[in-house]
Enzyme design. Structure first.
Site, PDB file in Angstrom:
ATOM      1  CE1 TYR A  70      71.936  31.698  30.122  1.00  0.00           C
ATOM      2  CE2 TYR A  70      70.619  31.946  28.235  1.00  0.00           C
ATOM      3  CZ  TYR A  70      71.392  32.515  29.139  1.00  0.00           C
ATOM      4  OH  TYR A  70      72.272  33.644  29.087  1.00  0.00           O
ATOM      5  CG  HIS A  75      69.147  29.698  37.073  1.00  0.00           C
ATOM      6  ND1 HIS A  75      68.818  29.500  38.308  1.00  0.00           N
ATOM      7  CD2 HIS A  75      69.427  31.000  36.791  1.00  0.00           C
ATOM      8  CE1 HIS A  75      68.608  30.802  38.762  1.00  0.00           C
ATOM      9  NE2 HIS A  75      69.009  31.514  37.797  1.00  0.00           N
ATOM     10  CE1 TYR A 120      67.929  34.802  28.078  1.00  0.00           C
ATOM     11  CE2 TYR A 120      66.440  36.620  27.034  1.00  0.00           C
ATOM     12  CZ  TYR A 120      67.460  35.506  26.847  1.00  0.00           C
ATOM     13  OH  TYR A 120      68.068  35.276  25.847  1.00  0.00           O
ATOM     14  CG  ASN A 122      67.949  37.924  37.034  1.00  0.00           C
ATOM     15  OD1 ASN A 122      67.760  36.826  37.598  1.00  0.00           O
ATOM     16  ND2 ASN A 122      68.876  38.706  37.016  1.00  0.00           N
ATOM     17  CG  ASP A 147      67.467  27.239  40.028  1.00  0.00           C
ATOM     18  OD1 ASP A 147      66.583  27.876  39.407  1.00  0.00           O
ATOM     19  OD2 ASP A 147      68.344  27.724  40.829  1.00  0.00           O
ATOM     20  CG  ASN A 168      68.134  37.730  41.434  1.00  0.00           C
ATOM     21  OD1 ASN A 168      68.260  38.119  42.459  1.00  0.00           O
ATOM     22  ND2 ASN A 168      69.393  37.745  40.802  1.00  0.00           N
TER      23      ASN A 168
END
Length: 252
Positions: A70, A75, A120, A122, A147, A168
């Site tokens: 990532y 994100h 992570y 969420n 973001d 989220n």
């Protein structure tokens, strides 16, 4: 070497804040044992420029996803902002605590904790809630960096509070702060997906060359804005910063 830190009495994943007023940091040391750093809150003298600096610690949290997969994606710009602040202020990110990579230091003379949740996106609240409780950081000093698709790519915005905007990560943090929304946000614009492109695919995609250049410039501006906020609060300087960001791509 990373130093693993665990609170002596593990706190719950949800922190309750009184509804009557914003909680304040107790005037005492929060001393961590061996390899730990003391956080001190002190009085707020008036600086020569007339601004009253508050020395209550700040929890500056960049949202993102851990792992090389990532790195550099839209994100993960929250992580990138934390990295730049840590480099600019000489704060080493070398502590593991409450499912987070943590750096403890200061901006000027104001104590700060830089945080990159490793849960992570969420589930970011699982990291932020316990840290806010353990270090007794008031809501007004929890700065969430993330973001924002509603802003053009590379445009920044600082707000003293707000909703989750269907983000989220922000939603998870709010859930673990007893549903409260009265904490500052530092939004980094990444723009909207083109055409009918899936939103998730867009956010997990890396920037184009032009977008990357815009974001890199914005992150550099963001470091200075974060310094201003931590040392002065939401003053007219932050209002001018937001205004300048709003019209940064407008040509006269």
């Amino acid at each position: 070497m990373l130093c693993a830190v665990s609170p002596p009495n593990p706190c719950t994943s949800i922190i309750s804040y009184p509804r009557t007023k914003t909680p304040c940091f107790h005037q005492k040391h929060l001393a961590l044992t061996k390899h730990r750093v003391r956080i001190r809150a002190s009085a707020a003298p008036v600086e020569p420029n007339g601004v009253k600096t508050e020395y209550t610690p700040w929890l500056i949290v960049g949202l993102g996803n851990p792992g090389n997969k990532y790195h550099g994606t839209r994100h993960n710009v929250g992580f990138e902002m934390i990295d730049l602040i840590s480099q600019a202020e000489g704060i080493v990110m070398n502590t593991i605590q409450s499912k987070s990579l943590l750096g403890i230091g200061s901006i000027g003379q104001v104590p700060v904790l830089l945080v990159k949740p490793q849960t992570y996106m969420n589930f970011s609240g699982e990291a932020v809630g316990p840290l806010a409780a353990y270090y007794q950081v008031p809501l007004r000093h929890i700065l969430l960096v993330y973001d924002e698709m509603s802003l053009p790519n590379g445009v920044l915005r600082l707000q003293p509070k707000g909703g989750h905007g269907h983000h989220n990560g922000v939603k998870s943090v709010m859930e673990h702060l007893d549903g409260r929304r009265e904490f500052p946000r530092f939004c980094i614009g990444v723009g909207n997906p083109p055409g009918t492109m899936d939103m998730k695919a867009f956010l997990l995609q890396k920037f184009s060359a032009l977008e990357r250049k815009q974001v890199d410039a914005a992150l550099e501006q963001g470091v200075e804005a974060a310094r201003t906020l931590v040392q002065e609060g939401f003053t007219s300087r932050i209002n001018r910063f937001n205004l300048g960001q709003k019209y940064k791509y407008h040509q006269v």
